[in-house]
Design an enzyme around this catalytic site. Structure first.
Site, PDB file in Angstrom:
ATOM      1  N   CYS A   1       0.846  -1.199   0.000  1.00 51.02           N
ATOM      2  CA  CYS A   1       0.000   0.000   0.000  1.00 51.02           C
ATOM      3  C   CYS A   1       0.881   1.248   0.000  1.00 51.02           C
ATOM      4  CB  CYS A   1      -0.902  -0.003   1.226  1.00 51.02           C
ATOM      5  SG  CYS A   1      -1.763   1.564   1.515  1.00 51.02           S
TER       6      CYS A   1
ATOM      7  N   CYS B   1       0.721   3.327   3.188  1.00 53.15           N
ATOM      8  CA  CYS B   1       1.493   2.725   4.278  1.00 53.15           C
ATOM      9  C   CYS B   1       2.971   3.011   4.085  1.00 53.15           C
ATOM     10  CB  CYS B   1       1.252   1.217   4.325  1.00 53.15           C
ATOM     11  SG  CYS B   1      -0.462   0.734   4.638  1.00 53.15           S
TER      12      CYS B   1
END
Length: 468
Positions: free
Chosen positions: A388, A391
């Site tokens: 991600c 992230c």
């Protein structure tokens, strides 16, 4: 990475400002040498550029800053800059308005709008054109570059030639020596030939860049639509950066300017020859796109310029992570609306949030943590997926926070919540999108979800302190 602060005013020389209070965590980083220069006379410039330079010559020079110290806060955070509130500007509209503008006009607009809080990313290739355009505006500008430790000798000599030609000091951001040492010791010097370049680039380029951009509100790149048909064909002249965070923290806090997005490579080279600026000597040896020495090679006549980069990998994904936002959904494991892969996917990418201060929780571990009603310590847990991009963008902040909280009575942990764990995380841990951050207080049976999209250290620390 270090960022060059340069003054290009045509008036008397002005002192420049250091951009970072420290050069990463490398122990041998040298103190930045600051310099300034006069805007030299260019007898062949058109009257339009001369008028533009004269108009900009009254720009207030940057103020010299005190000698750097050990603070982790970038000195850029102390500089008074034009107020550009997050979300205030419609950059989609600005991109449309500037779609047919010249690179010089786009560069001037970027420097005018963001002042001291914008910087040019210089890679040591043909994007020296960016420095020339900035020089021609007559405005103060900054230049930074990433020194991965694996660049060609010709590139280092090119850096020196550019500094002397423009009278500037390029600042360099270096990778964390401990991270590089760990990577080389565990996987060897050339692991990227076997398992892909992403992990090495993340350590040597992405993380240093992330540290740099957290002291800015905007940055300027040399991306062009014709550089990589698979990943850059839709690059706009200005955009909200989809991957990295800026000075204010959170998604949307950084603006990315691409002044030469609509210029083809041939025109860039015509411009460089016309203006008689230094170029990397590797270009004359068949190199077009230039990166680290082990990952770059010359291209043959008829080959696309990006074919010389990571030539052993899929041509559709030739990004190191600095411009990962260019990758389309089908090229990034079919991200969903949260920048995430489908719930049943477990992409084989390198893990993140790796730190001795961050506890890695298993499914059983987080289940036990959730059941405890009287914990001895509070726990801060991020629910994440390593692929991600959001992230990845907060990784540096979270690791720094874990270091600050070490020994404070607050444990910092991570739980990988994608793949087969996603349904559990959604039903039991309030996972909505990645990343989701939860605080498990000492005397509460229920976790408290962090409500903000600001994921910088100060914002996360304020959340933790408010609930202790």
């Amino acid at each position: 990475m270090a960022l060059a602060v340069t003054s290009t005013s045509s008036s008397s020389p002005a002192p420049s400002t250091s951009f970072f209070s420290r050069l990463g965590s490398s122990s041998d980083a040298k103190a930045l040498q600051i310099g300034s220069f006069r805007f030299p006379e260019r007898p062949n410039l058109s009257s339009v550029i001369v008028n533009l330079t004269q108009r900009c010559s009254s720009v207030r020079p940057l103020n010299a800053q005190p000698q750097r110290n050990d603070s982790i806060v970038p000195l850029a955070a102390t500089i008074v800059a034009p107020e550009v509130e997050k979300g205030e500007e419609d950059f989609l509209q600005i991109a449309k308005d500037l779609e047919n503008a010249s690179p010089l006009e786009i560069m001037d607009k970027a420097l005018e709008k963001f002042g001291n809080d914008i910087a040019i990313a210089f890679s040591g290739a043909e994007d020296v054109a960016l420095i020339e355009y900035a020089h021609l505006t007559g405005r103060p500008y900054r230049v930074f570059s990433l020194d991965t430790g694996r660049l060609n000798p010709e590139t280092y000599r090119f850096f020196d030639a550019v500094e002397k030609h423009y009278g500037i000091h390029i600042e360099y951001m270096f990778p964390d020596s401990v991270e590089v040492q760990a990577l080389v010791r565990t996987k060897g010097l050339f692991s990227f030939y076997e398992d892909g370049h992403q992990e090495c680039c993340r350590v040597r380029k992405v993380r240093p860049l992330r540290r740099a951009l957290k002291g800015l509100r905007a940055w300027i790149t040399g991306q062009r639509k014709d550089q990589s048909p698979g990943t850059r064909s839709e690059v706009p002249v200005v955009q909200v950066d989809p991957v990295f965070e800026g000075l204010d923290g959170g998604i949307g806090s950084l603006v990315k300017w691409n002044p030469v997005a609509n210029v083809n490579g041939l025109d860039i080279w015509n411009f460089l020859r016309t203006m008689d600026v230094p170029v990397n000597s590797l270009h004359s040896q068949g190199y077009v796109s230039i990166g680290c020495e082990p990952c770059t090679r010359p291209v043959l006549p008829g080959q696309h310029e990006r074919e010389g980069r990571w030539w052993w990998e899929d041509a559709k994904a030739k990004e190191c992570g600095l411009h990962k936002g260019n990758l389309k959904q089908e090229d990034t494991a079919q991200f969903d609306g949260n920048g995430a892969t489908p719930s049943n996917s477990t992409a084989t990418v390198a893990d993140i949030f790796d730190s001795q201060n961050v506890v890695s929780l298993s499914r059983a571990g987080i289940e036990n943590l959730a059941k405890l009603e009287n914990r001895k310590e509070s726990w801060l847990v991020v629910l994440y997926a390593p692929w991600c991009r959001f992230c990845q963008a907060m990784e540096e902040s979270y690791v720094d926070l874990a270091e600050k909280l070490a020994g404070s009575g607050v444990k910092v942990a991570k739980f990988r919540a994608d793949g087969e764990q996603k349904e559990y995380a959604k039903s039991e841990l309030e996972l909505g999108s990645f990343p989701t951050i939860l605080l498990f207080p000492k005397h509460s049976s229920r976790p408290i979800k962090y409500p903000s999209e600001k994921r910088d250290v100060d914002s996360l620390m304020a959340f933790v302190n408010a609930l202790q």
